[in-house]
Design a protein around this motif. Sequence first.
Motif, short mmCIF file in Angstrom:
data_model
loop_
_atom_site.label_atom_id
_atom_site.label_comp_id
_atom_site.label_asym_id
_atom_site.label_seq_id
_atom_site.Cartn_x
_atom_site.Cartn_y
_atom_site.Cartn_z
N ALA A 154 0.86 -1.18 0.00
CA ALA A 154 0.00 0.00 0.00
C ALA A 154 0.89 1.23 0.00
CB ALA A 154 -0.92 0.01 1.22
N THR A 155 0.30 2.39 -0.22
CA THR A 155 1.02 3.66 -0.16
C THR A 155 0.10 4.68 0.49
OG1 THR A 155 2.45 5.12 -1.50
CG2 THR A 155 0.27 4.64 -2.38
N PRO A 156 0.62 5.70 1.15
CA PRO A 156 -0.28 6.62 1.85
C PRO A 156 -1.09 7.50 0.90
CG PRO A 156 2.00 7.34 2.10
CD PRO A 156 2.03 5.98 1.46
N VAL A 157 -2.36 7.66 1.22
CA VAL A 157 -3.28 8.54 0.48
C VAL A 157 -4.07 9.34 1.51
CG1 VAL A 157 -3.47 6.96 -1.49
CG2 VAL A 157 -5.10 6.78 0.41
N SER A 277 -3.25 3.29 1.73
CA SER A 277 -4.34 3.13 0.77
C SER A 277 -5.17 1.89 1.06
CB SER A 277 -3.78 3.08 -0.65
OG SER A 277 -2.78 2.07 -0.78
N SER A 278 -4.59 0.90 1.70
CA SER A 278 -5.29 -0.35 2.01
C SER A 278 -6.39 -0.18 3.05
CB SER A 278 -4.30 -1.41 2.50
OG SER A 278 -3.55 -0.92 3.60
N GLU A 279 -6.45 0.98 3.70
CA GLU A 279 -7.50 1.21 4.69
C GLU A 279 -8.87 1.45 4.06
OE1 GLU A 279 -7.20 0.70 7.72
OE2 GLU A 279 -5.06 0.86 8.16
N TRP A 280 -8.93 1.68 2.77
CA TRP A 280 -10.16 2.05 2.07
C TRP A 280 -11.33 1.10 2.32
CZ3 TRP A 280 -12.95 5.60 -0.27
CH2 TRP A 280 -13.82 5.28 -1.31
N LEU A 372 -12.53 0.15 -6.11
CA LEU A 372 -11.08 0.17 -6.30
C LEU A 372 -10.52 1.57 -6.52
CD1 LEU A 372 -10.81 -3.02 -8.54
CD2 LEU A 372 -10.36 -2.83 -6.09
N ASN A 373 -11.22 2.59 -6.04
CA ASN A 373 -10.70 3.96 -6.17
C ASN A 373 -9.34 4.08 -5.50
OD1 ASN A 373 -12.73 5.11 -7.67
ND2 ASN A 373 -13.84 5.93 -5.92
N ASN A 374 -9.17 3.40 -4.38
CA ASN A 374 -7.88 3.48 -3.69
C ASN A 374 -6.75 2.89 -4.53
OD1 ASN A 374 -9.09 0.87 -3.31
ND2 ASN A 374 -7.61 0.44 -1.69
N ILE A 375 -7.06 1.82 -5.30
CA ILE A 375 -6.05 1.21 -6.15
C ILE A 375 -5.66 2.17 -7.27
CG2 ILE A 375 -5.52 -0.75 -7.66
CD1 ILE A 375 -5.85 -1.54 -4.73
N HIS A 376 -6.65 2.82 -7.88
CA HIS A 376 -6.38 3.83 -8.91
C HIS A 376 -5.39 4.86 -8.40
CE1 HIS A 376 -9.17 3.28 -12.27
NE2 HIS A 376 -10.11 2.93 -11.41
N ILE A 377 -5.74 5.45 -7.27
CA ILE A 377 -4.95 6.56 -6.74
C ILE A 377 -3.58 6.09 -6.30
CG2 ILE A 377 -4.84 8.22 -4.83
CD1 ILE A 377 -7.93 8.45 -5.13
#
Length: 435
Positions: A154-157, A277-280, A372-377
């Motif tokens: 994951a990466t921070p968003v 990002s995995s927290e979505w 999957l918006n978090n995956i996009h971003i």
Amino acid sequence: MNNFSRSALGLALTSLCVTSALAATKKPEPKPAAPQTAAPAAGPASAEIELVHTLGADKGAQLQKLVDRYNAKTTGPKIVIQDRPWSAGTLPHLMILGERDQQAFLSGPTRYRPVHQVMKDAGIKMETLRAPAMMTPTPLDAANRLNALPVGLATPVMFYNKQAFKEAGLDTENAPPTWQALQGALGKLVAAGQSCPYTTAQPAWVLVENTSAWHNEPVVVESKKSTALAINGMLEVKHVAMLSSWVKARYLHLFGRDDEAVEHFAKGECAVLTAASSEWPTLKRQAGFEVGVAPLPYHEEYYGAPQNTLADGPAMWVGAGKKAADYRAVAQFIDYWLTAESQVEWQRNAGYLPLNRAGLLASESRLLAADLNNIHIAVKQLTNKPVTAISKPSRYPQRAAVRRIIDEELESVWEDRKPSKLALDTAVSRSRALD
């Protein structure tokens, strides 16, 4: 970002390169060999393959769903999940370890059998994304082969409470893209009655390591003799000073060094959260309000920003000293995990990034776009620009002693005991004294 576009996401991931763990590739520069473990023992397979994790209740429930589907299909040993530390008992067959667990696990004698070796011995072709330049190198050996499967990347968003934004007169579909714009939004949230406008999980990882990479600024400086932090540049000093002013103005609230802030956001106590990002999907299940997701903010006055963020998270390791038949069963489970179906469900349910082209392509259905918006971003951030020698990840900040130094010095700023420049200079000085 609402339409799951094959061209946008496909091109974004082209730089990650798909490869097979068994396929011929360009030979890397000669490097030290990976640690070797003893040959597996003979004998029949065990009745059960133990998989331990410390992912927490929600992510653990999603892991159980994946395992249940596998167990329903296999005629071999069943996978049994335990939520426990890897060291609390006999070494398991499989362990999903986060940053803090991995350091202890990798210290001392070799406790793992490399995943690439397990799959090769089983004769199973393992197609994964070749380790991308922005991924933490911990699961890799000296030749960039997978010692462990990075199942939790994951990466921070940035997440935000759409209802709180609406009540403050803010755009609920377009979150502030820069830190400067976010400051204005936080002021409006305060005026609307928000007592906790903004919080963050893992401050050292989000606010220092990834913010530095996002602006192509170094986190570490390496030489042949030593490695040390390099987080006292102008960007970091100004950024931490700005955040300190937010703490004083009650714009920013800190709840701990790990993911404590996520729970406060999910309860509706805070309006904005920066976290993995995995927290979505977890937030969507737990929050009683509509959650928006947006890129990590950047400082627009820095030339070339934004650059790229970093991919990190738990990886699945295979325990050493098991029977050959057990390793074959482990390989079959990993093979199942990498199927398109499993990859899509893992993305949707757990929020982690896809590991291969099958997972990427299968997830492009427009029906899954909202999930999957978090995956996009996340993918857009990771591949925003080619990784540089400065913006690449390092194992060094993951060391427990180093991470503790960053956290302690940040806390000295939040508590108004040190100005940002002195705190970050001290962090750099303390890191140099470690080795």
